[in-house]
Scaffold this active site. Sequence first.
Site, short mmCIF file in Angstrom:
data_model
loop_
_atom_site.label_atom_id
_atom_site.label_comp_id
_atom_site.label_asym_id
_atom_site.label_seq_id
_atom_site.Cartn_x
_atom_site.Cartn_y
_atom_site.Cartn_z
N ASP A 119 -1.84 -1.34 6.12
CA ASP A 119 -1.99 -0.90 7.51
C ASP A 119 -2.96 -1.76 8.29
OD1 ASP A 119 -4.47 -0.18 6.59
OD2 ASP A 119 -4.10 1.98 6.63
N THR A 171 -2.37 1.94 -4.89
CA THR A 171 -2.74 3.22 -4.30
C THR A 171 -4.03 3.74 -4.92
OG1 THR A 171 -2.03 5.50 -3.93
CG2 THR A 171 -1.32 4.48 -5.98
N GLY A 172 -4.75 4.51 -4.16
CA GLY A 172 -5.94 5.17 -4.67
C GLY A 172 -5.63 6.52 -5.28
N LYS A 203 -8.79 -3.47 -4.07
CA LYS A 203 -7.42 -3.93 -3.84
C LYS A 203 -7.34 -5.46 -3.82
CE LYS A 203 -5.71 0.16 -1.42
NZ LYS A 203 -5.10 0.70 -0.19
N ASP A 240 0.87 -1.17 0.00
CA ASP A 240 0.00 0.00 0.00
C ASP A 240 0.91 1.23 0.00
OD1 ASP A 240 -2.36 1.62 0.37
OD2 ASP A 240 -1.69 1.87 2.44
N LYS A 241 0.49 2.34 -0.59
CA LYS A 241 1.38 3.51 -0.68
C LYS A 241 1.32 4.37 0.57
CE LYS A 241 0.34 7.31 -2.89
NZ LYS A 241 0.61 8.38 -1.89
N THR A 242 0.16 4.96 0.82
CA THR A 242 0.07 5.99 1.85
C THR A 242 0.27 5.39 3.24
OG1 THR A 242 -1.49 7.18 0.47
CG2 THR A 242 -1.35 7.85 2.78
#
Length: 662
Positions: free
Chosen positions: A536, A489-490, A517, A339-341
């Site tokens: 997360d 990522t969104g 996802k 996941d990015k963020t």
Amino acid sequence: MVADFRRRFWVALALTVPILALSPTVQALLGLEEALAFPGDRLLLFALAAVVYGYGGLPFLQGLVGELRQRRPGMMTLVAVAISAAFLYSAAVTFGLPGRPFYWELATLVDVMLLGHWIEARSVMGASGALEALVRLMPATALRLMPDGTREEVPVEALRPGDRVLVRPGEKVPVDGIIVDGRSSFDESMLTGESRPVEKGPGEKVIGGAVNGEGAVVLVVEKTGADTYLAQVIELVREAQATRSRTQDLADRAASWLTFVAVGGGGLTFVVWLGLGYPLAFALERMVTVMVIACPHALGLAVPLVVAVSTELAALNGLLVRDRAAFERARQLQAVVFDKTGTLTEGRFGVAEVVPLAELEPEEALRLAAALEGRSEHPIARGIVRSAEERGLAVPEPESFRAVPGRGVEGVVDGRRLAIASPGSLAERGLEVEDPRVRALFDQGHTVVFLLQEERVLAALALADRVRPESREAVWRLQAMGLRCMMLTGDNRAVARRVAEELGLDEWFAEVLPHEKASVVRRLRERGLTVAMVGDGVNDAPALVEADVGIAIGAGTDVAVESADIVLVRNDPRDVAAILHLARATFRKMAQNLVWASGYNLVAIPLAAGVALPWGVVLSPAAGAALMSLSTVVVAINARLLRHSAAAHPAPQAPAQPAAAG
């Protein structure tokens, strides 16, 4: 268990000395038949051997009953059958049956078996030592602050959420809580694996069991008992150790088959030697030796000992394994999807680049912008101020500060009237910036604001969710280990492309909604890839479940992430490479133990059966017991060496990164 085996071993060993002195075989070997013979010596020998059999052999006889009740004959069955055959046959010889008694072989066999069990029990206890150390981290008492300002020392169990607790310098934090007064550094190395002390102040969480540094702090109790971070860690470690893995099931099946091989092989050996005309004593001795040396004791410990060591080794480094089978699958991973963020990036704005558009240094432009934004709570403003603080810039206080909703902020800094304007506000003022460097920033997905003096544009500041410095090393390590690194990522494609290019990712997927996802992970698996998902643990839960291995990163004190197979306490993507390295090292140790624990039987069982008799090689029951126990000790030591193996072959280190531009 350790104390019981130790006590039985010393008693049996003490009785073995007179048994050896009274045994006809030993007397003949030493030429002391007449010197040591006396009336009733054979009955005394029988009595001493009976005590060794009944007291020293009791754990194996009890194990025999338990295994037969469960219809799962194993190691205890073999040992009990071996010592019972030796004792009953010897007793029959004492009371008239022609033959040679096996009393001294019986005694030494029991001694060696008890010694092996004692050493193994100590090894298991040693493997659990790290978990015991975690339990001992919690202090027994705490200093509670009463409403009238007085202090009261109370047991930790008496604390309740909302209580205020004083933690003095050098003391352990009694429970999970939030600092309301004071600032200090905390050593959390035994809890999270973070080697450096972490500085914390009012509003920040501290973990029970951490060691307070130089300052006194007051906490408000947030969690107690089973809800605390440490309690959850201990429970996760216990669950992981209790989880059966595929390798362990394989070892158990092999041990069960080996039991039948040993009993059948022993019986066949007995029949063959009798059929060849050898004495009953010789045939019985061969049968007993086969059953002793084929004992699957080491095989039964081959995997559990490694599991115990690896689970606790992981926990001490902030790597919490919830599912052993998933942990084993980690060694076969081919792709890791991040996941990015908040995982690859910090999850907050920071200044990525400053483009001067006038005669102004980038550092000076950032300093002036931070001065203007110092009184604003906007995320962009906080990102600018934070970036200036990280670069050690002296930020002055603005004068005549004014926030203009939707347009930016204005003020006087160092006698200059300045403003921060958005691209839209810039257009409203009739100003244009044609610099290709600024256009490139927009194309890369940055958020861009401008520093103005009167109607003159001084600089452009590009802000972005900054990539974690450790993310570059994490990706490099994983790629060096042969894995493909991907990102979900969104965010829009421009932002995703910038992050992917900066990190050197193999693939990336942008504008993916949370519920989509899992389908992306599913498509990757349909391509034949073994996939780990790193997120997360909240909005990534479906993808974590869909992946072959789900890894929750940065869980902090919320360690019980139900959707993840592995929980990484620290918000550090490099730990993904660490858990993969540990999984591979663990499997190597399991494979080595399984090969050693079962492979030696290929040589030992034929020797015990007597196939090398024409060359004068004959294994006695005691020698067979010694070999079997030696294999068990080797397996136990090899499992403990996992600690050194993990340290001696660390995950690849990334090369030094160049300083970031701007």
